[in-house]
Design a protein around this motif. Structure first.
Motif, PDB file in Angstrom:
ATOM      1  N   ARG A 132       9.972  -3.102  13.296  1.00  0.00           N
ATOM      2  CA  ARG A 132      10.989  -2.622  12.380  1.00  0.00           C
ATOM      3  C   ARG A 132      11.654  -1.358  12.950  1.00  0.00           C
ATOM      4  NH1 ARG A 132      15.066  -3.782   9.345  1.00  0.00           N
ATOM      5  NH2 ARG A 132      15.629  -2.014   8.043  1.00  0.00           N
ATOM      6  N   GLY A 133      10.866  -0.549  13.634  1.00  0.00           N
ATOM      7  CA  GLY A 133      11.408   0.653  14.273  1.00  0.00           C
ATOM      8  C   GLY A 133      12.489   0.293  15.276  1.00  0.00           C
ATOM      9  N   LEU A 134      12.253  -0.763  16.042  1.00  0.00           N
ATOM     10  CA  LEU A 134      13.244  -1.207  17.027  1.00  0.00           C
ATOM     11  C   LEU A 134      14.495  -1.725  16.327  1.00  0.00           C
ATOM     12  CD1 LEU A 134      10.863  -2.971  19.575  1.00  0.00           C
ATOM     13  CD2 LEU A 134      11.952  -0.725  19.790  1.00  0.00           C
ATOM     14  N   GLU A 135      14.284  -2.414  15.187  1.00  0.00           N
ATOM     15  CA  GLU A 135      15.441  -2.895  14.416  1.00  0.00           C
ATOM     16  C   GLU A 135      16.256  -1.734  13.861  1.00  0.00           C
ATOM     17  OE1 GLU A 135      13.538  -6.997  12.641  1.00  0.00           O
ATOM     18  OE2 GLU A 135      14.296  -5.508  11.214  1.00  0.00           O
ATOM     19  N   ARG A 136      15.540  -0.716  13.387  1.00  0.00           N
ATOM     20  CA  ARG A 136      16.243   0.429  12.786  1.00  0.00           C
ATOM     21  C   ARG A 136      17.218   1.069  13.762  1.00  0.00           C
ATOM     22  NH1 ARG A 136      11.476   3.975  10.360  1.00  0.00           N
ATOM     23  NH2 ARG A 136      13.092   5.511   9.911  1.00  0.00           N
ATOM     24  N   GLU A 176      -0.180  -6.248  -8.532  1.00  0.00           N
ATOM     25  CA  GLU A 176      -0.401  -7.399  -9.408  1.00  0.00           C
ATOM     26  C   GLU A 176       0.943  -7.860  -9.963  1.00  0.00           C
ATOM     27  OE1 GLU A 176      -4.088  -8.664 -12.106  1.00  0.00           O
ATOM     28  OE2 GLU A 176      -4.069  -6.995 -10.724  1.00  0.00           O
ATOM     29  N   GLY A 177       1.230  -9.146  -9.869  1.00  0.00           N
ATOM     30  CA  GLY A 177       2.457  -9.694 -10.444  1.00  0.00           C
ATOM     31  C   GLY A 177       3.701  -9.456  -9.607  1.00  0.00           C
ATOM     32  N   GLU A 178       3.562  -8.739  -8.483  1.00  0.00           N
ATOM     33  CA  GLU A 178       4.729  -8.469  -7.644  1.00  0.00           C
ATOM     34  C   GLU A 178       5.024  -9.705  -6.787  1.00  0.00           C
ATOM     35  OE1 GLU A 178       6.244  -4.656  -5.055  1.00  0.00           O
ATOM     36  OE2 GLU A 178       4.197  -5.310  -4.767  1.00  0.00           O
ATOM     37  N   THR A 179       6.290 -10.121  -6.756  1.00  0.00           N
ATOM     38  CA  THR A 179       6.613 -11.292  -5.942  1.00  0.00           C
ATOM     39  C   THR A 179       6.541 -10.913  -4.463  1.00  0.00           C
ATOM     40  OG1 THR A 179       8.970 -10.780  -5.798  1.00  0.00           O
ATOM     41  CG2 THR A 179       8.257 -12.103  -7.690  1.00  0.00           C
ATOM     42  N   GLY A 180       6.393 -11.915  -3.628  1.00  0.00           N
ATOM     43  CA  GLY A 180       6.338 -11.674  -2.194  1.00  0.00           C
ATOM     44  C   GLY A 180       7.577 -10.968  -1.695  1.00  0.00           C
ATOM     45  N   GLU A 181       8.724 -11.367  -2.241  1.00  0.00           N
ATOM     46  CA  GLU A 181       9.985 -10.756  -1.809  1.00  0.00           C
ATOM     47  C   GLU A 181      10.075  -9.291  -2.209  1.00  0.00           C
ATOM     48  OE1 GLU A 181      12.955 -13.220  -3.531  1.00  0.00           O
ATOM     49  OE2 GLU A 181      12.808 -14.699  -1.920  1.00  0.00           O
ATOM     50  N   ALA A 182       9.692  -9.015  -3.466  1.00  0.00           N
ATOM     51  CA  ALA A 182       9.747  -7.634  -3.948  1.00  0.00           C
ATOM     52  C   ALA A 182       8.810  -6.769  -3.125  1.00  0.00           C
ATOM     53  CB  ALA A 182       9.364  -7.567  -5.425  1.00  0.00           C
ATOM     54  N   ARG A 208       7.851  -2.680   1.000  1.00  0.00           N
ATOM     55  CA  ARG A 208       7.187  -2.316   2.255  1.00  0.00           C
ATOM     56  C   ARG A 208       8.223  -1.866   3.288  1.00  0.00           C
ATOM     57  NH1 ARG A 208       3.794  -6.979   4.591  1.00  0.00           N
ATOM     58  NH2 ARG A 208       5.873  -7.872   4.749  1.00  0.00           N
ATOM     59  N   GLN A 209       9.321  -2.612   3.378  1.00  0.00           N
ATOM     60  CA  GLN A 209      10.358  -2.256   4.346  1.00  0.00           C
ATOM     61  C   GLN A 209      10.944  -0.879   4.026  1.00  0.00           C
ATOM     62  OE1 GLN A 209      11.741  -4.849   6.650  1.00  0.00           O
ATOM     63  NE2 GLN A 209      13.936  -4.570   6.532  1.00  0.00           N
ATOM     64  N   GLY A 210      11.132  -0.610   2.714  1.00  0.00           N
ATOM     65  CA  GLY A 210      11.648   0.698   2.302  1.00  0.00           C
ATOM     66  C   GLY A 210      10.719   1.802   2.772  1.00  0.00           C
ATOM     67  N   ALA A 211       9.421   1.575   2.612  1.00  0.00           N
ATOM     68  CA  ALA A 211       8.442   2.583   3.028  1.00  0.00           C
ATOM     69  C   ALA A 211       8.471   2.756   4.545  1.00  0.00           C
ATOM     70  CB  ALA A 211       7.042   2.180   2.573  1.00  0.00           C
ATOM     71  N   PHE A 212       8.530   1.653   5.284  1.00  0.00           N
ATOM     72  CA  PHE A 212       8.625   1.741   6.748  1.00  0.00           C
ATOM     73  C   PHE A 212       9.870   2.540   7.146  1.00  0.00           C
ATOM     74  CE2 PHE A 212       6.308  -2.553   7.635  1.00  0.00           C
ATOM     75  CZ  PHE A 212       5.101  -1.964   7.319  1.00  0.00           C
ATOM     76  N   ASP A 213      10.976   2.271   6.437  1.00  0.00           N
ATOM     77  CA  ASP A 213      12.243   2.874   6.838  1.00  0.00           C
ATOM     78  C   ASP A 213      12.329   4.363   6.527  1.00  0.00           C
ATOM     79  OD1 ASP A 213      12.872   0.470   7.799  1.00  0.00           O
ATOM     80  OD2 ASP A 213      14.463  -0.018   6.372  1.00  0.00           O
ATOM     81  N   ARG A 214      11.432   4.870   5.685  1.00  0.00           N
ATOM     82  CA  ARG A 214      11.397   6.307   5.441  1.00  0.00           C
ATOM     83  C   ARG A 214      10.409   7.002   6.370  1.00  0.00           C
ATOM     84  NH1 ARG A 214      11.762   4.262   0.290  1.00  0.00           N
ATOM     85  NH2 ARG A 214       9.546   4.455  -0.146  1.00  0.00           N
ATOM     86  N   GLY A 215       9.518   6.221   6.973  1.00  0.00           N
ATOM     87  CA  GLY A 215       8.516   6.792   7.881  1.00  0.00           C
ATOM     88  C   GLY A 215       9.110   7.061   9.257  1.00  0.00           C
ATOM     89  N   PHE A 216       8.353   7.793  10.053  1.00  0.00           N
ATOM     90  CA  PHE A 216       8.793   8.132  11.415  1.00  0.00           C
ATOM     91  C   PHE A 216       9.029   6.841  12.205  1.00  0.00           C
ATOM     92  CE2 PHE A 216       7.393  10.335  15.628  1.00  0.00           C
ATOM     93  CZ  PHE A 216       8.711  10.428  16.034  1.00  0.00           C
ATOM     94  N   VAL A 233       4.716   9.772   3.279  1.00  0.00           N
ATOM     95  CA  VAL A 233       5.596   8.702   2.862  1.00  0.00           C
ATOM     96  C   VAL A 233       4.876   7.887   1.808  1.00  0.00           C
ATOM     97  CG1 VAL A 233       6.832   6.686   3.617  1.00  0.00           C
ATOM     98  CG2 VAL A 233       6.646   8.639   5.120  1.00  0.00           C
ATOM     99  N   SER A 234       5.406   7.876   0.618  1.00  0.00           N
ATOM    100  CA  SER A 234       4.815   7.027  -0.402  1.00  0.00           C
ATOM    101  C   SER A 234       5.644   5.754  -0.443  1.00  0.00           C
ATOM    102  CB  SER A 234       4.837   7.728  -1.758  1.00  0.00           C
ATOM    103  OG  SER A 234       6.154   7.758  -2.233  1.00  0.00           O
ATOM    104  N   THR A 235       5.120   4.738  -1.106  1.00  0.00           N
ATOM    105  CA  THR A 235       5.868   3.485  -1.105  1.00  0.00           C
ATOM    106  C   THR A 235       6.944   3.493  -2.176  1.00  0.00           C
ATOM    107  OG1 THR A 235       4.166   2.527  -2.480  1.00  0.00           O
ATOM    108  CG2 THR A 235       4.024   2.119  -0.122  1.00  0.00           C
ATOM    109  N   ASP A 236       6.824   4.386  -3.156  1.00  0.00           N
ATOM    110  CA  ASP A 236       7.881   4.506  -4.158  1.00  0.00           C
ATOM    111  C   ASP A 236       8.583   5.820  -3.942  1.00  0.00           C
ATOM    112  OD1 ASP A 236       7.717   2.172  -5.909  1.00  0.00           O
ATOM    113  OD2 ASP A 236       5.655   2.850  -6.166  1.00  0.00           O
ATOM    114  N   GLU A 237       9.902   5.817  -4.152  1.00  0.00           N
ATOM    115  CA  GLU A 237      10.652   7.022  -3.868  1.00  0.00           C
ATOM    116  C   GLU A 237      11.041   7.740  -5.140  1.00  0.00           C
ATOM    117  OE1 GLU A 237      14.110   6.348  -1.532  1.00  0.00           O
ATOM    118  OE2 GLU A 237      13.675   8.143  -0.388  1.00  0.00           O
ATOM    119  N   SER A 238      10.604   9.002  -5.273  1.00  0.00           N
ATOM    120  CA  SER A 238      11.047   9.796  -6.406  1.00  0.00           C
ATOM    121  C   SER A 238      12.412  10.388  -6.067  1.00  0.00           C
ATOM    122  CB  SER A 238      10.043  10.910  -6.665  1.00  0.00           C
ATOM    123  OG  SER A 238      10.070  11.817  -5.589  1.00  0.00           O
TER     124      SER A 238
END
Ligand code: HEM
Ligand code: SF4
Ligand code: SF4
Ligand code: FES
Lengths: 289, 273
Positions: A135-139, A194-200, A205-213, B3-8
């Motif tokens: 994902r880093g390479l994609e970013r 719990e109850g989270e769809t695979g897509e969600a 997860r991608q959002g979290a990756f994209d905020r990380g280094f 980095v948390s998984t939810d963003e405040s």
């Protein structure tokens, strides 16, 4: 490493019956507890960690003779070019295929210690999920943006000097050693709710990756493609990515990445170049707005 | 930053402006904070030239008068507070690993963080101990520092060996942090990019660090050499002079003039028209 070693073929008697002790940090599935397991395999000359793992998997017994599930790991090329066999060997990140047992025993004679990489979620045993690395390479759009089948004619010429500069960067094999050793690159392991769809979940997860280094490998690839005559066409997009959250600013100049890179890629030079490009780009954007 | 998984909302603001914030952080380490550290240590070292030369420098700073407090706040306290706040956030987001990777660069990275935190604790203590900001905290428990009696009050405040040790540790931490920070800052901004240039830049850091460390340790030695009684006498004379110049006390010459010359006419030439 494939060339036969004739001296070693007539195995010296001293090696007869010698055992290599191995300690492996195992984990049965994502999110489960990890546990240590000891193994022993007969010594053979010129072994590497992959060949040790092959013996362990074939035996499928722990050192105390208990039948256990075969240990799993990743590998492919066996010649340090595919980048898939990264693991922590005696506490240090390196490629299992090029980690020679004789050297490891010099380093630490009692035992070889194997652990999965600590910066990526464990899939099983020594196999980790390195999605974030890619994902880093994609970013940073680590590619040349040519996406059709037309004949564009010969590409622009690249001088030998530029080639020499670029070639080492192009040898990156996405092994992730630079990320494993980086004190600024910390593990991100979102868990599906719990109850989270695979897509969600994938989106979160991608959002979290994209905020990380984004990581040293991606910074270096961005510099490689920003120096390429065609790749340059989207140089601004790469700099935009490098100056957004988790970009170049996250680097703390520990320079571990360059010290552990198996391909000896001048990562800190790429990082400093990216810092310079980001400085210029940020100033330009300030006045161009 | 963690980095948390939810963003405040706050995390999102920090994320969007992360590059700018980190670059301002880096810049603030050089100007004004690093610049201040250099000026501060070099000024202090003037005490090696005697109590009078030191008092001269202190007077120069305090000649800013009412402007001094706003200048201190805007150019010193707020920038340090900003740098330290972002610094602590960066420290919290990293995962030092010198144990597994004991390379020179990694040791420097770890020391950069350790000395930053020591410097922060030291600065807080230093303000409580000697600065007017800390006066309400220290009350009468500690002697404090009086800018009009710089050397004598400093010599009393720095009397114990423990205090000297504390200051040496805090000061050397700040100097290391600044000198190593210069090297790191050059990479951050892209001033030196090749390994050879980084090695050369390292010498700049070594020289800056050595000069500032010498200045800082020199001032500690200088303070120990101050003769408190002699310094007090000198400071008393200067204090008297200052008060005269500011008109709080009449000048000796003016007193003589008062007796010798008749007071001038009350009306000015203009009032007549
Ligand atoms: C008061 C508490 C302080 C803390 C917690 C702190 C923290 C930090 C940290 C963690 C870094 C590393 C940033 C990175 O490389 O990503 C850093 C860098 C730096 N600090 Fe501080 N610091 C403090 C005070 C100071 C002081 C007093 C000075 C100046 C004398 C200073 C000057 C610098 C410089 C020049 C850098 C280099 C910035 C760069 O690499 O771009 N800091 N500081
Ligand atoms: S830069 Fe080096 S350590 Fe990092 S992924 Fe590429 S080859 Fe591996
Ligand atoms: S130089 Fe930057 S990217 Fe490389 S290990 Fe250090 S912090 Fe990580
Ligand atoms: S198996 Fe390809 S790098 Fe080790």
């Amino acid at each position: 490493m494939i060339a036969p070693n004739h001296a070693a073929d007539s195995a010296p008697a001293a090696d007869e019956g010698r055992e290599i002790r191995v300690r492996i940090l195992r984990q049965d599935a994502p999110g489960q507890e990890s546990y240590w397991e000891r193994h022993a395999v007969p010594y053979e000359p010129n072994m590497n960690v992959i060949s040790v793992l092959q013996r362990i998997a074939a035996g499928a017994r722990s050192a105390d003779g208990r039948p256990v599930a075969p240990v799993t790991w990743d590998c492919n090329c066996l010649e340090e070019v595919c980048g898939s066999c990264t693991m922590l060997i005696n506490g240090r990140t390196r490629m299992a295929c090029s980690a020679l047992v004789d050297r490891l025993l010099e380093e630490q004679p009692e035992e070889i210690e194997l652990r999965p990489m600590s910066k990526f979620p464990v899939v099983r045993d020594l196999v980790v999920d390195r999605r974030r690395l890619f994902r880093g390479l994609e970013r940073v759009k680590a590619w040349v943006p040519v996406d059709d089948s037309y004949d564009h004619g010969p590409g622009p010429r690249i001088s030998p000097e530029e080639q020499e500069d670029a070639y080492p960067l192009s040898t990156c094999m996405s092994c992730g050693c630079c990320l494993e050793a980086c004190p600024q690159y910390t593990k991100i392991e979102p868990v599906r709710r719990e109850g989270e769809t695979g897509e969600a979940f994938a989106e979160r997860r991608q959002g979290a990756f994209d905020r990380g280094f984004v990581g040293a490998h991606a910074v270096s690839q961005a510099m490689l493609f920003n120096a390429h005559p065609t790749g340059k066409m989207i140089a601004d997009e790469r700099l935009e990515a490098l100056t957004s959250a988790g970009g170049i600013q996250m680097c703390g100049n520990a320079q571990n990445c360059v010290a552990v890179c198996p391909k000896a890629i001048p990562l800190t030079r790429s990082i400093a170049r990216a810092g310079r490009a980001a400085t210029v780009w940020a100033i330009k954007r300030l006045f161009d707005r | 930053m963690n980095v948390s998984t939810d963003e405040s909302a706050a995390a999102s603001f920090l994320g969007r402006n992360q590059f700018l914030i980190y670059r301002l952080f880096s810049l603030s380490g050089l100007v004004p904070v690093g610049g201040f550290l250099a000026v501060h240590l070099l000024t202090n070292a003037s005490i090696l030239g005697g109590a009078e030369s030191f008092q001269g420098r202190v007077d120069l700073i305090h000649s800013l008068g009412a402007l001094l407090v706003p200048v201190e706040i805007a150019l010193i306290f707020l920038p340090i507070l900003f740098h330290a706040t972002v610094g602590f956030m960066i420290i919290a987001g990293g995962l030092p690993n010198v144990g597994s990777y004991p390379y020179a660069g990694n040791i420097r990275y770890t020391l950069q963080r350790a000395t930053g935190m020591i410097a922060f604790a030291f600065i807080v203590w230093h303000l409580i101990h000697l600065h007017w900001l800390g006066a309400p905290v220290r009350g009468n428990a500690l002697p404090g520092f009086d800018p009009h009696h710089a050397s004598s009050t400093l010599a009393v405040a720095m009397g114990s060996m423990v205090m000297n040790l504390l200051y040496a540790i805090g000061m050397l931490s700040a100097v290391y942090h600044f000198a190593n920070g210069l090297w790191s800052l050059g990479i951050t901004w892209g001033l030196w990019t090749s390994p050879a240039a980084m090695r050369r830049a390292n010498w700049v850091s070594v020289v800056v660090g050595a000069v500032l460390a010498a200045a800082g340790l020199g001032s500690l030695i200088g303070v120990r050499r101050v003769d408190v009684e002699a310094a007090r006498a000198m400071e008393g004379r200067r204090e008297e002079m200052r008060r005269m110049l500011e008109g709080e006390v009449p000048l000796p010459s003016a007193r003589m003039m008062e007796t010798a010359v008749e007071p001038r006419a009350v009306e000015s030439p203009r009032t007549g028209t």
